[in-house]
Design a protein around this motif. Structure first.
Motif, mmCIF file in Angstrom:
data_model
loop_
_atom_site.group_PDB
_atom_site.id
_atom_site.type_symbol
_atom_site.label_atom_id
_atom_site.label_comp_id
_atom_site.label_asym_id
_atom_site.label_seq_id
_atom_site.Cartn_x
_atom_site.Cartn_y
_atom_site.Cartn_z
ATOM 1 N N THR A 181 -40.065 36.939 23.621
ATOM 2 C CA THR A 181 -40.613 37.880 22.645
ATOM 3 C C THR A 181 -40.323 39.326 23.013
ATOM 4 O OG1 THR A 181 -42.789 37.927 23.745
ATOM 5 C CG2 THR A 181 -42.480 36.309 21.959
ATOM 6 N N VAL A 182 -40.091 39.613 24.292
ATOM 7 C CA VAL A 182 -39.777 40.995 24.675
ATOM 8 C C VAL A 182 -38.482 41.459 24.028
ATOM 9 C CG1 VAL A 182 -41.004 40.778 26.870
ATOM 10 C CG2 VAL A 182 -38.549 40.367 26.816
ATOM 11 N N GLN A 183 -37.643 40.517 23.580
ATOM 12 C CA GLN A 183 -36.370 40.873 22.969
ATOM 13 C C GLN A 183 -36.499 41.210 21.482
ATOM 14 O OE1 GLN A 183 -33.493 41.263 24.495
ATOM 15 N NE2 GLN A 183 -34.174 40.587 26.522
ATOM 16 N N TRP A 184 -37.534 40.673 20.840
ATOM 17 C CA TRP A 184 -37.563 40.836 19.386
ATOM 18 C C TRP A 184 -38.863 41.391 18.824
ATOM 19 C CZ3 TRP A 184 -41.460 38.078 17.162
ATOM 20 C CH2 TRP A 184 -41.886 36.910 17.808
ATOM 21 N N TYR A 185 -39.967 41.326 19.561
ATOM 22 C CA TYR A 185 -41.235 41.765 18.995
ATOM 23 C C TYR A 185 -41.304 43.282 18.912
ATOM 24 C CZ TYR A 185 -46.227 42.546 18.331
ATOM 25 O OH TYR A 185 -47.441 42.963 17.838
ATOM 26 N N LYS A 186 -41.749 43.776 17.778
ATOM 27 C CA LYS A 186 -41.948 45.206 17.569
ATOM 28 C C LYS A 186 -43.386 45.425 17.091
ATOM 29 C CE LYS A 186 -37.661 46.641 18.289
ATOM 30 N NZ LYS A 186 -37.155 45.339 18.805
ATOM 31 N N PRO A 187 -44.157 46.287 17.765
ATOM 32 C CA PRO A 187 -45.531 46.568 17.311
ATOM 33 C C PRO A 187 -45.530 47.046 15.864
ATOM 34 C CG PRO A 187 -45.150 47.493 19.490
ATOM 35 C CD PRO A 187 -43.809 47.023 18.990
ATOM 36 N N GLY A 188 -46.493 46.579 15.090
ATOM 37 C CA GLY A 188 -46.570 46.975 13.695
ATOM 38 C C GLY A 188 -45.597 46.254 12.796
ATOM 39 N N SER A 189 -44.988 45.174 13.297
ATOM 40 C CA SER A 189 -43.973 44.465 12.515
ATOM 41 C C SER A 189 -44.560 43.339 11.673
ATOM 42 C CB SER A 189 -42.915 43.881 13.459
ATOM 43 O OG SER A 189 -43.499 42.972 14.377
ATOM 44 N N GLY A 190 -45.889 43.320 11.508
ATOM 45 C CA GLY A 190 -46.488 42.303 10.664
ATOM 46 C C GLY A 190 -47.471 41.411 11.380
ATOM 47 N N ALA A 191 -47.547 41.488 12.706
ATOM 48 C CA ALA A 191 -48.499 40.669 13.464
ATOM 49 C C ALA A 191 -48.871 41.405 14.741
ATOM 50 C CB ALA A 191 -47.889 39.309 13.792
ATOM 51 N N ASP A 192 -50.167 41.417 15.060
ATOM 52 C CA ASP A 192 -50.568 41.970 16.349
ATOM 53 C C ASP A 192 -50.492 40.852 17.397
ATOM 54 O OD1 ASP A 192 -52.857 40.375 16.027
ATOM 55 O OD2 ASP A 192 -54.106 42.060 15.406
ATOM 56 N N ILE A 193 -50.869 41.150 18.629
ATOM 57 C CA ILE A 193 -50.698 40.174 19.703
ATOM 58 C C ILE A 193 -51.588 38.958 19.492
ATOM 59 C CG2 ILE A 193 -51.074 39.797 22.181
ATOM 60 C CD1 ILE A 193 -49.933 42.571 22.665
ATOM 61 N N GLN A 194 -52.821 39.158 18.987
ATOM 62 C CA GLN A 194 -53.697 38.020 18.725
ATOM 63 C C GLN A 194 -53.118 37.102 17.655
ATOM 64 O OE1 GLN A 194 -57.528 39.791 17.815
ATOM 65 N NE2 GLN A 194 -58.253 39.415 19.897
ATOM 66 N N GLN A 195 -52.578 37.692 16.606
ATOM 67 C CA GLN A 195 -51.962 36.888 15.549
ATOM 68 C C GLN A 195 -50.704 36.184 16.056
ATOM 69 O OE1 GLN A 195 -51.574 40.180 12.841
ATOM 70 N NE2 GLN A 195 -53.319 39.526 11.580
ATOM 71 N N LEU A 196 -49.947 36.880 16.887
ATOM 72 C CA LEU A 196 -48.752 36.277 17.471
ATOM 73 C C LEU A 196 -49.133 35.091 18.364
ATOM 74 C CD1 LEU A 196 -45.675 36.470 17.732
ATOM 75 C CD2 LEU A 196 -46.016 38.008 19.678
ATOM 76 N N ALA A 197 -50.237 35.231 19.118
ATOM 77 C CA ALA A 197 -50.707 34.132 19.967
ATOM 78 C C ALA A 197 -51.089 32.924 19.120
ATOM 79 C CB ALA A 197 -51.892 34.590 20.809
ATOM 80 N N GLN A 198 -51.734 33.170 17.971
ATOM 81 C CA GLN A 198 -52.100 32.075 17.068
ATOM 82 C C GLN A 198 -50.861 31.350 16.566
ATOM 83 O OE1 GLN A 198 -55.055 30.940 16.380
ATOM 84 N NE2 GLN A 198 -54.649 29.553 14.661
ATOM 85 N N GLN A 199 -49.842 32.108 16.191
ATOM 86 C CA GLN A 199 -48.600 31.495 15.715
ATOM 87 C C GLN A 199 -47.894 30.752 16.848
ATOM 88 O OE1 GLN A 199 -47.494 31.399 12.450
ATOM 89 N NE2 GLN A 199 -49.553 32.187 12.121
ATOM 90 N N ALA A 200 -47.972 31.305 18.055
ATOM 91 C CA ALA A 200 -47.356 30.638 19.211
ATOM 92 C C ALA A 200 -48.037 29.299 19.473
ATOM 93 C CB ALA A 200 -47.449 31.527 20.443
ATOM 94 N N MET A 201 -49.367 29.246 19.347
ATOM 95 C CA MET A 201 -50.089 27.998 19.557
ATOM 96 C C MET A 201 -49.712 26.964 18.491
ATOM 97 S SD MET A 201 -51.998 27.900 22.257
ATOM 98 C CE MET A 201 -53.243 26.647 21.888
#
Length: 214
Positions: A181-201
């Motif tokens: 995710t360090v290669q592609w995640y951008k803050p404010g790109s549609g999901a915060d870290i909590q939401q990203l964690a939910q999608q990862a799960m």
């Protein structure tokens, strides 16, 4: 943590040996500035003068805290990993159901990776081969403890039956996906870290019912 403006403006030059009591603050700043430089320029392309300039000190003052650039590379990884280890060991001590425990570990790992002031994981991932043997051994000890927390959590989840199709490579595959995710995640790109964690799960378990039971 210094503001963005403070990072851009060098502090006044310090002459001679740092005064007693300054060491902890300056050492921490050297680690922080070096981590930023190693992440953006790479370890090999960062000079001792670059680090001194970023910290706003004379080049010679750098050596009162670290003898070599190799020492500061090891300190970045060791300090960052120790902090993250303490965080996930505290999570593991909580009386959580296996699925909720893994979710918290995923969120903590993503925060470590993606928080704007966290650089050590990127340095650890991409500059690992630059470490000398002695430093690598110390980091491996911390890394093994970090991975053991995940192994215990994953084993508990396997036993719970909430993971439809677990495998022997789960931790390796999870780390591979999360670390990328360090290669592609951008803050404010549609999901915060909590939401990203939910999608990862959801990606990891492929069992929405288990997620809803958290």
């Amino acid at each position: 943590m210094p503001s963005a403006a403070a990072l851009d403006a060098p502090s006044p030059k310090k002459r001679g040996r740092p005064q007693k009591g300054e060491g902890g603050g300056l050492r921490a700043e050297l680690i922080e500035k070096s981590a930023q430089l190693f992440r953006t320029k790479g370890y090999d392309n960062t000079t001792v003068r670059d680090i001194a300039a970023a910290a706003g000190i004379q080049a010679g003052s750098w050596f009162y805290h670290f003898k070599t650039k190799q020492d500061i590379l090891a300190a970045i990884m060791e300090q960052g990993l120790a902090h993250s280890l303490a965080e996930i060991e505290a999570i593991a001590r909580q009386p959580l159901p296996p699925c909720a425990l893994l979710r918290k570990l995923v969120e903590a790992h993503l925060h470590t990776l993606l928080a704007p002031d966290h650089h050590f994981i990127a340095v650890l991932l991409y500059e690992w081969r630059s470490l000398d043997a002695a430093s690598r051994a110390r980091i491996i000890t911390l890394k093994d403890r970090y991975e053991a927390v995940w192994d215990h959590a994953i084993a508990a989840l396997h036993r719970s039956g909430d993971w439809a199709m677990p495998s022997q490579f789960d931790r390796l595959l999870i780390f591979g996906a999360l670390n990328w995710t360090v290669q592609w995640y951008k803050p404010g790109s549609g999901a915060d870290i909590q939401q990203l964690a939910q999608q990862a799960m959801l990606f990891i378990l492929r069992t929405p019912a288990a997620l809803e039971a958290q």
